[in-house]
Enzyme design. Structure first.
Site, PDB file in Angstrom:
ATOM      1  N   ARG A  83      -9.675  17.136   5.358  1.00 12.23           N
ATOM      2  CA  ARG A  83     -10.483  17.430   4.160  1.00 12.23           C
ATOM      3  C   ARG A  83     -11.863  17.937   4.568  1.00 12.23           C
ATOM      4  O   ARG A  83     -12.434  17.445   5.546  1.00 12.23           O
ATOM      5  CB  ARG A  83     -10.653  16.165   3.315  1.00 12.23           C
ATOM      6  CG  ARG A  83      -9.397  15.776   2.568  1.00 12.23           C
ATOM      7  CD  ARG A  83      -9.596  14.461   1.835  1.00 12.23           C
ATOM      8  NE  ARG A  83      -8.623  13.484   2.284  1.00 12.23           N
ATOM      9  CZ  ARG A  83      -8.767  12.168   2.174  1.00 12.23           C
ATOM     10  NH1 ARG A  83      -9.852  11.667   1.623  1.00 12.23           N
ATOM     11  NH2 ARG A  83      -7.833  11.364   2.602  1.00 12.23           N
ATOM     12  N   GLU A 111      -8.200  -3.916   5.497  1.00 13.48           N
ATOM     13  CA  GLU A 111      -8.090  -3.768   4.039  1.00 13.48           C
ATOM     14  C   GLU A 111      -6.996  -4.667   3.469  1.00 13.48           C
ATOM     15  O   GLU A 111      -7.118  -5.157   2.354  1.00 13.48           O
ATOM     16  CB  GLU A 111      -7.811  -2.290   3.709  1.00 13.48           C
ATOM     17  CG  GLU A 111      -9.032  -1.421   3.950  1.00 13.48           C
ATOM     18  CD  GLU A 111      -8.716   0.048   4.158  1.00 13.48           C
ATOM     19  OE1 GLU A 111      -8.181   0.385   5.239  1.00 13.48           O
ATOM     20  OE2 GLU A 111      -9.000   0.847   3.265  1.00 13.48           O
ATOM     21  N   HIS A 154     -12.507   3.820  -0.343  1.00 10.92           N
ATOM     22  CA  HIS A 154     -12.508   2.933   0.837  1.00 10.92           C
ATOM     23  C   HIS A 154     -13.290   1.651   0.552  1.00 10.92           C
ATOM     24  O   HIS A 154     -13.838   1.036   1.469  1.00 10.92           O
ATOM     25  CB  HIS A 154     -13.197   3.605   2.057  1.00 10.92           C
ATOM     26  CG  HIS A 154     -12.420   4.708   2.692  1.00 10.92           C
ATOM     27  ND1 HIS A 154     -13.034   5.798   3.255  1.00 10.92           N
ATOM     28  CD2 HIS A 154     -11.088   4.880   2.879  1.00 10.92           C
ATOM     29  CE1 HIS A 154     -12.114   6.613   3.767  1.00 10.92           C
ATOM     30  NE2 HIS A 154     -10.930   6.070   3.539  1.00 10.92           N
ATOM     31  N   ARG A 190      -2.762  -2.010  -3.404  1.00 11.27           N
ATOM     32  CA  ARG A 190      -3.909  -1.135  -3.260  1.00 11.27           C
ATOM     33  C   ARG A 190      -3.781  -0.043  -4.328  1.00 11.27           C
ATOM     34  O   ARG A 190      -2.750   0.618  -4.418  1.00 11.27           O
ATOM     35  CB  ARG A 190      -3.904  -0.489  -1.877  1.00 11.27           C
ATOM     36  CG  ARG A 190      -5.022   0.497  -1.750  1.00 11.27           C
ATOM     37  CD  ARG A 190      -4.912   1.297  -0.506  1.00 11.27           C
ATOM     38  NE  ARG A 190      -6.072   2.170  -0.408  1.00 11.27           N
ATOM     39  CZ  ARG A 190      -6.117   3.236   0.378  1.00 11.27           C
ATOM     40  NH1 ARG A 190      -5.085   3.536   1.120  1.00 11.27           N
ATOM     41  NH2 ARG A 190      -7.178   3.977   0.407  1.00 11.27           N
ATOM     42  N   ASN A 241       0.868  -1.181   0.000  1.00  9.92           N
ATOM     43  CA  ASN A 241       0.000   0.000   0.000  1.00  9.92           C
ATOM     44  C   ASN A 241       0.909   1.236   0.000  1.00  9.92           C
ATOM     45  O   ASN A 241       1.521   1.556   1.004  1.00  9.92           O
ATOM     46  CB  ASN A 241      -0.893  -0.037   1.240  1.00  9.92           C
ATOM     47  CG  ASN A 241      -1.858   1.137   1.291  1.00  9.92           C
ATOM     48  OD1 ASN A 241      -1.797   2.047   0.478  1.00  9.92           O
ATOM     49  ND2 ASN A 241      -2.759   1.097   2.252  1.00  9.92           N
TER      50      ASN A 241
END
Ligand code: ADP
Length: 403
Positions: free
Chosen positions: A244, A388, A183, A94, A8
């Site tokens: 964000r 994940e 996600h 990923r 990742n």
């Protein structure tokens, strides 16, 4: 051959895990993180199965070197967990943006690589780093299959009325301007695990999955498929996040650019790196700092927590109408798994929708997995830690014909 290397790659970090998928249960042989890539001193943290954590400062000028460092450590006679790189059956990557091309994970060939490159336009802050990771691994393991697992893939099941923006339609047909969602691996994983917790087939369930990490998103899942999600063309839309903004009036950047002379990059910085929890609070982007500030009665902390939780609550209501009901609500991610107060505040007052939190369970099960709603609550509420990396390893192994 059942050992999968999961990679990742972020802007200045590489996270990796080595997972053996060939046993009764997946076995995590080792995991590590190379941070501060390209800066003065990079840091490599490595934890082998049943071994001690190792932390080293070293020079890592780029992502390729970071993956080399990881591989050398995995092969190290003292701390490593494999004897030969040939033991790695495949590498799972990923990849943040797969556009409309990819609705599931895929083995990477030259054509797939080109398509991932095309998606750079849609995710200029993420895909270029993912591509660097894939290129480095293709060089280091030229004969090992490489698999891409996309954050967007799970959301490709959204119907057009959920993914279209009310903009001139050519912007969608000619430039791919639409909601994609992110996600995906996390939402897919916790939805599946919620079905396990309920002891019912995923195919018959209506679920809302709330991923609250540094990035935050919420998804309406029906029968195991994403029906709507809060992130959009990019991971900027939707919930309030660490730095964000999430949803804002699209006229705000226009006004600021017109009146304050801020240009594209400056605007991008404000929306992606200076807003959210950090911007609202002026304290920091970490929810722990906000919780401490709230405890101390700090105004800025209180308003930040209020806005953060109100936005989640609003989406829960919206997605219950999208689904026409709800079997379970799932919290995951660093904040979702660890913040009692966020779970409590974002579900407070939703009893009229059948959501009754068990406050004692919410406290007791903090940082673990389980049901935090009352036994008589029509909607079950769960904390389910996300994984994940496991999803990436499972998809990669399945594409090799295993699993
Ligand atoms: P990423 O999205 O980078 O994977 P994580 O899922 O690890 O991030 O989530 C990071 C967030 O989790 C941070 O905002 C951090 O404040 C929050 N977090 C971690 N531990 C706690 C805690 N004990 N209480 C509240 N928030 C926490």
């Amino acid at each position: 051959m059942s050992i999968i290397l999961v990679v990742n790659v972020g802007s200045s970090s590489v996270k990796y895990q080595l997972i053996d998928m060939g046993k009764d249960k997946p076995v995590r042989l080792a995991r590590g993180l190379v941070e501060r890539i390209g800066l003065d001193s990079s840091i490599h943290t490595y934890i082998p199965l049943d071994g001690e954590m190792m932390r080293k400062e070293l020079e890592v000028p780029d992502h390729s070197k970071a993956i080399e460092v990881a591989l050398e450590t995995l092969l190290d006679p003292d701390v490593g967990v494999i004897a030969d790189r040939g033991e790695i059956a495949a590498v799972g990557h990923r990849v943040v943006h797969g556009g409309e091309k990819f609705s599931s994970s895929t083995i990477i060939n030259d054509e797939v690589m080109e398509q991932i490159m095309e998606c750079r336009r849609l995710a200029p802050l993420h895909n270029p780093h993912n591509i660097k990771g894939i290129e480095a691994c293709r060089r280091l393991f030229p004969h090992t299959p490489q698999v891409a697992v996309f954050d967007t893939a799970f959301h490709q099941s959204m119907p057009p009325h959920a993914f279209l923006y009310a903009l001139p339609h050519e912007l969608y047909t000619e430039q791919g301007v639409r909601r994609y969602g992110f996600h995906g691996s996390s939402h897919r994983f916790v939805a599946r695990e919620a079905a396990r917790e309920l002891g019912r087939p995923l195919s018959e369930l209506k679920l809302i999955t709330v991923h609250l990490g540094n990035g935050c998103s919420i998804t309406a899942v029906q029968g195991g498929a994403s029906m709507d999600t809060s992130m959009g063309l990019t991971p900027l839309e939707g919930l309030v996040m660490g730095t964000r903004s999430g949803d804002i009036d699209p006229a705000i950047p226009l006004m600021l650019m017109r009146t304050s002379g801020i240009h594209t990059e400056g605007m991008e910085r404000i929306l992606n790196r200076k807003s959210g929890i950090l911007g609202l609070s002026g304290i920091g982007s970490d929810m722990r700092e906000i919780e401490e500030a709230v405890e101390a009665g700090d105004e800025a902390g209180i308003r930040t927590l209020e806005v953060f939780c109100y936005r989640i609550k609003k989406y829960i209501g919206a997605y219950m109408t999208v689904l026409g009901g709800l079997d379970a609500l799932v919290f995951t991610g660093g904040i979702g798994e660890n913040s009692m107060v966020v779970r409590q505040k974002s579900t407070a007052g939703l009893e009229f929708l059948g959501i009754h939190l068990d406050h004692e369970q919410n406290r007791r099960l903090n940082r673990s997995r389980g049901r935090i709603s009352r036994q008589d609550s029509p909607v079950a509420v769960f904390i389910i830690p996300t994984d994940e990396e496991l999803v990436i390893a499972e998809d990669t192994y399945a594409l090799l014909g295993g699993g």
